[in-house]
Every structure is written in structure tokens, then in C-alpha cells.
Design a protein around this motif. Sequence first.
Motif, PDB file in Angstrom:
ATOM      1  N   UNK A 178       0.842  -1.200   0.000  1.00 22.10           N
ATOM      2  CA  UNK A 178       0.000   0.000   0.000  1.00 22.10           C
ATOM      3  C   UNK A 178       0.875   1.247   0.000  1.00 22.10           C
ATOM      4  N   UNK A 179       0.476   2.217  -0.813  1.00 21.64           N
ATOM      5  CA  UNK A 179       1.204   3.481  -0.876  1.00 21.64           C
ATOM      6  C   UNK A 179       0.220   4.623  -1.065  1.00 21.64           C
ATOM      7  N   UNK A 180       0.727   5.831  -0.943  1.00 18.02           N
ATOM      8  CA  UNK A 180      -0.080   7.036  -1.125  1.00 18.02           C
ATOM      9  C   UNK A 180      -1.338   7.004  -0.253  1.00 18.02           C
ATOM     10  N   UNK A 181      -1.201   6.602   0.996  1.00 18.84           N
ATOM     11  CA  UNK A 181      -2.344   6.524   1.904  1.00 18.84           C
ATOM     12  C   UNK A 181      -2.827   7.918   2.280  1.00 18.84           C
ATOM     13  N   UNK A 182      -4.129   8.088   2.277  1.00 21.97           N
ATOM     14  CA  UNK A 182      -4.756   9.311   2.754  1.00 21.97           C
ATOM     15  C   UNK A 182      -5.755   8.920   3.831  1.00 21.97           C
TER      16      UNK A 182
END
Length: 130
Positions: free
Chosen positions: A55-59
Motif C-alpha cells: 500500500x502506498x499514497x495513503x490518505x
Amino acid sequence: MANTIAVVKRSTLCLLISGVFSNVLSAQSHSLDVDSVAPTTCPTDFHGIEIPTDASACLLFADALPASLTYHSKQTPNDLIALFRQHIDGPISQSLSQNRILMRLQNDYKIIVISPDETGSQVGILINPR
């Protein structure tokens, strides 16, 4: 430029989650301070839902209920469905809406939206008050 497009896609996904599932939110009025939304380090777990290691770019839009998180994964939607089904106990209803996979758990207490993306999938998780 690619980062700007990715942020717009994630923002659009969150708006979709809010719009599609507004009928399952509590009747209380909840506001979102857009200035407080910022990319965060991805957690390994979000309210009992396992987050993939890629998982990346979590908001994180809200950690308190109703809580919501979006992220990008390099995995395909089908791979993510298999991952969620493997790690979630209990019944899951699944449907397709506007090319997005909707997974509903525990009477809409937890909702996962998986959208295909050119480089994997965008995932949105909404946790409602019980």
C-alpha cells in the motif's frame, strides 16, 4: 504531473465513497477539514481490515468514526478481493458498481471500494458507526 493525477484520482475515489454510501452514514452531521487531509504512512491495519504491504499514497480522512482511508496498491482488484476475503471473518456481500468492486461487511459497518487503476488498484475503506 503524474503525482497530481494520482492525487486527483484518490480525491475522486473518496468523493465517490462519500456519495455512494451517504445513506449508510449516521444521521449526525460530520464535517471534514480538507486542510487536515495529508498523505500518511500506510498502516498495517485499519479498524480490523488488513492493509497490504505494498500500500502506498495513503490518505487518512478520518480515524474516528465514521472513519475513512484510501490508498493505492500494485495488486489487481481480484488479488485484493482474495486478500480481503482471506483475512476477514464473517459474511461479505460483494457487488460491482461503475467498474468498482463494493465489498460490504458486518451490515455495512465496514465498506471497501476497489477501483482498477492503470498500475494496480485504488482502495477506499469506510468504517461506519455501529
